[in-house]
Scaffold this motif. Structure first.
Motif, PDB file in Angstrom:
ATOM      1  N   MET A   1       0.833  -1.169   0.000  1.00  0.00           N
ATOM      2  CA  MET A   1       0.000   0.000   0.000  1.00  0.00           C
ATOM      3  C   MET A   1       0.886   1.243   0.000  1.00  0.00           C
ATOM      4  N   PRO A   2       0.745   2.083  -0.989  1.00  0.00           N
ATOM      5  CA  PRO A   2       1.585   3.278  -1.094  1.00  0.00           C
ATOM      6  C   PRO A   2       1.295   4.299   0.007  1.00  0.00           C
ATOM      7  N   THR A   3       2.345   5.010   0.405  1.00  0.00           N
ATOM      8  CA  THR A   3       2.221   6.072   1.392  1.00  0.00           C
ATOM      9  C   THR A   3       2.574   7.400   0.751  1.00  0.00           C
ATOM     10  N   ILE A   4       1.701   8.375   0.926  1.00  0.00           N
ATOM     11  CA  ILE A   4       1.896   9.726   0.408  1.00  0.00           C
ATOM     12  C   ILE A   4       2.209  10.626   1.591  1.00  0.00           C
ATOM     13  N   VAL A   5       3.229  11.470   1.458  1.00  0.00           N
ATOM     14  CA  VAL A   5       3.636  12.364   2.540  1.00  0.00           C
ATOM     15  C   VAL A   5       3.227  13.791   2.192  1.00  0.00           C
ATOM     16  N   VAL A   6       2.529  14.441   3.124  1.00  0.00           N
ATOM     17  CA  VAL A   6       2.107  15.832   2.961  1.00  0.00           C
ATOM     18  C   VAL A   6       2.843  16.661   4.012  1.00  0.00           C
ATOM     19  N   GLU A   7       3.496  17.743   3.585  1.00  0.00           N
ATOM     20  CA  GLU A   7       4.221  18.630   4.496  1.00  0.00           C
ATOM     21  C   GLU A   7       3.524  19.986   4.554  1.00  0.00           C
ATOM     22  N   VAL A   8       3.304  20.458   5.779  1.00  0.00           N
ATOM     23  CA  VAL A   8       2.628  21.729   6.016  1.00  0.00           C
ATOM     24  C   VAL A   8       3.529  22.575   6.909  1.00  0.00           C
ATOM     25  N   MET A   9       3.689  23.849   6.553  1.00  0.00           N
ATOM     26  CA  MET A   9       4.524  24.770   7.329  1.00  0.00           C
ATOM     27  C   MET A   9       3.746  26.048   7.608  1.00  0.00           C
ATOM     28  N   PRO A  10       4.114  26.738   8.705  1.00  0.00           N
ATOM     29  CA  PRO A  10       3.494  28.046   8.944  1.00  0.00           C
ATOM     30  C   PRO A  10       3.854  28.992   7.802  1.00  0.00           C
ATOM     31  N   LYS A  11       2.955  29.896   7.475  1.00  0.00           N
ATOM     32  CA  LYS A  11       3.253  30.887   6.441  1.00  0.00           C
ATOM     33  C   LYS A  11       4.508  31.665   6.836  1.00  0.00           C
ATOM     34  N   ALA A  12       5.318  31.989   5.860  1.00  0.00           N
ATOM     35  CA  ALA A  12       6.613  32.629   6.101  1.00  0.00           C
ATOM     36  C   ALA A  12       6.488  33.952   6.849  1.00  0.00           C
ATOM     37  N   GLU A  13       5.403  34.675   6.629  1.00  0.00           N
ATOM     38  CA  GLU A  13       5.257  35.996   7.240  1.00  0.00           C
ATOM     39  C   GLU A  13       4.768  35.940   8.688  1.00  0.00           C
ATOM     40  N   LEU A  14       4.446  34.747   9.185  1.00  0.00           N
ATOM     41  CA  LEU A  14       3.947  34.605  10.549  1.00  0.00           C
ATOM     42  C   LEU A  14       5.052  34.169  11.501  1.00  0.00           C
ATOM     43  N   LEU A  15       4.925  34.576  12.747  1.00  0.00           N
ATOM     44  CA  LEU A  15       5.854  34.127  13.774  1.00  0.00           C
ATOM     45  C   LEU A  15       5.668  32.628  14.005  1.00  0.00           C
ATOM     46  N   ASP A  16       6.756  31.964  14.373  1.00  0.00           N
ATOM     47  CA  ASP A  16       6.726  30.536  14.660  1.00  0.00           C
ATOM     48  C   ASP A  16       7.276  30.331  16.072  1.00  0.00           C
ATOM     49  N   PRO A  17       6.418  30.394  17.100  1.00  0.00           N
ATOM     50  CA  PRO A  17       6.909  30.286  18.473  1.00  0.00           C
ATOM     51  C   PRO A  17       7.613  28.966  18.765  1.00  0.00           C
ATOM     52  N   GLN A  18       7.155  27.872  18.174  1.00  0.00           N
ATOM     53  CA  GLN A  18       7.829  26.590  18.381  1.00  0.00           C
ATOM     54  C   GLN A  18       9.231  26.624  17.794  1.00  0.00           C
ATOM     55  N   GLY A  19       9.351  27.154  16.593  1.00  0.00           N
ATOM     56  CA  GLY A  19      10.662  27.260  15.960  1.00  0.00           C
ATOM     57  C   GLY A  19      11.598  28.144  16.772  1.00  0.00           C
ATOM     58  N   LYS A  20      11.070  29.248  17.297  1.00  0.00           N
ATOM     59  CA  LYS A  20      11.863  30.160  18.116  1.00  0.00           C
ATOM     60  C   LYS A  20      12.349  29.458  19.380  1.00  0.00           C
ATOM     61  N   ALA A  21      11.490  28.652  20.004  1.00  0.00           N
ATOM     62  CA  ALA A  21      11.867  27.911  21.207  1.00  0.00           C
ATOM     63  C   ALA A  21      12.963  26.893  20.903  1.00  0.00           C
ATOM     64  N   VAL A  22      12.841  26.195  19.795  1.00  0.00           N
ATOM     65  CA  VAL A  22      13.863  25.216  19.414  1.00  0.00           C
ATOM     66  C   VAL A  22      15.185  25.923  19.123  1.00  0.00           C
ATOM     67  N   ALA A  23      15.138  27.030  18.395  1.00  0.00           N
ATOM     68  CA  ALA A  23      16.360  27.787  18.090  1.00  0.00           C
ATOM     69  C   ALA A  23      17.032  28.258  19.378  1.00  0.00           C
ATOM     70  N   GLY A  24      16.230  28.716  20.356  1.00  0.00           N
ATOM     71  CA  GLY A  24      16.781  29.139  21.631  1.00  0.00           C
ATOM     72  C   GLY A  24      17.436  27.989  22.370  1.00  0.00           C
ATOM     73  N   ALA A  25      16.809  26.823  22.357  1.00  0.00           N
ATOM     74  CA  ALA A  25      17.379  25.646  23.008  1.00  0.00           C
ATOM     75  C   ALA A  25      18.688  25.235  22.344  1.00  0.00           C
ATOM     76  N   LEU A  26      18.744  25.320  21.042  1.00  0.00           N
ATOM     77  CA  LEU A  26      19.980  24.981  20.327  1.00  0.00           C
ATOM     78  C   LEU A  26      21.102  25.932  20.726  1.00  0.00           C
ATOM     79  N   ALA A  27      20.798  27.212  20.802  1.00  0.00           N
ATOM     80  CA  ALA A  27      21.811  28.203  21.191  1.00  0.00           C
ATOM     81  C   ALA A  27      22.290  27.954  22.618  1.00  0.00           C
ATOM     82  N   ARG A  28      21.363  27.651  23.522  1.00  0.00           N
ATOM     83  CA  ARG A  28      21.731  27.407  24.923  1.00  0.00           C
ATOM     84  C   ARG A  28      22.584  26.159  25.095  1.00  0.00           C
ATOM     85  N   THR A  29      22.467  25.222  24.188  1.00  0.00           N
ATOM     86  CA  THR A  29      23.227  23.973  24.305  1.00  0.00           C
ATOM     87  C   THR A  29      24.474  23.979  23.420  1.00  0.00           C
TER      88      THR A  29
END
Length: 86
Positions: A1-29
């Motif tokens: 049975m074939p699997t189709i992958v769909v990728e969804v991202m926040p619009k570029a012009e919007l803030l991404d709080p999750q992304g900001k949190a991950v970036a902060g964690a990366l910097a702290r580590t």
């Protein structure tokens, strides 16, 4: 049975709080080499039978109407399995 992958991202012009949190964690580590992160969603849709034009049209409709919120998100990719020659 074939699997189709769909990728969804926040619009570029919007803030991404999750992304900001991950970036902060990366910097702290000590992984400050990464300057930005955006967090999206990945959906795997399994279909019965071959993927034809009707299935592709249905998946595009599902991606645009159900899997994403068109006000704040974009469908950035729909990936179909590679055709295998027998």
């Amino acid at each position: 049975m074939p699997t189709i992958v769909v990728e969804v991202m926040p619009k570029a012009e919007l803030l991404d709080p999750q992304g900001k949190a991950v970036a902060g964690a990366l910097a702290r580590t000590g992984r400050g080499v990464v300057s930005g992160v955006r967090v999206g969603k990945r959906f795997e849709l399994t279909v019965d039978g071959p993927i034809d034009d009707a299935v592709r049209a249905t998946v595009e409709e599902i991606a645009g109407e159900i899997l994403s919120n068109s006000v704040i998100e974009d469908v950035v990719g729909i990936h179909y399995p590679a055709e295998v020659d027998a």
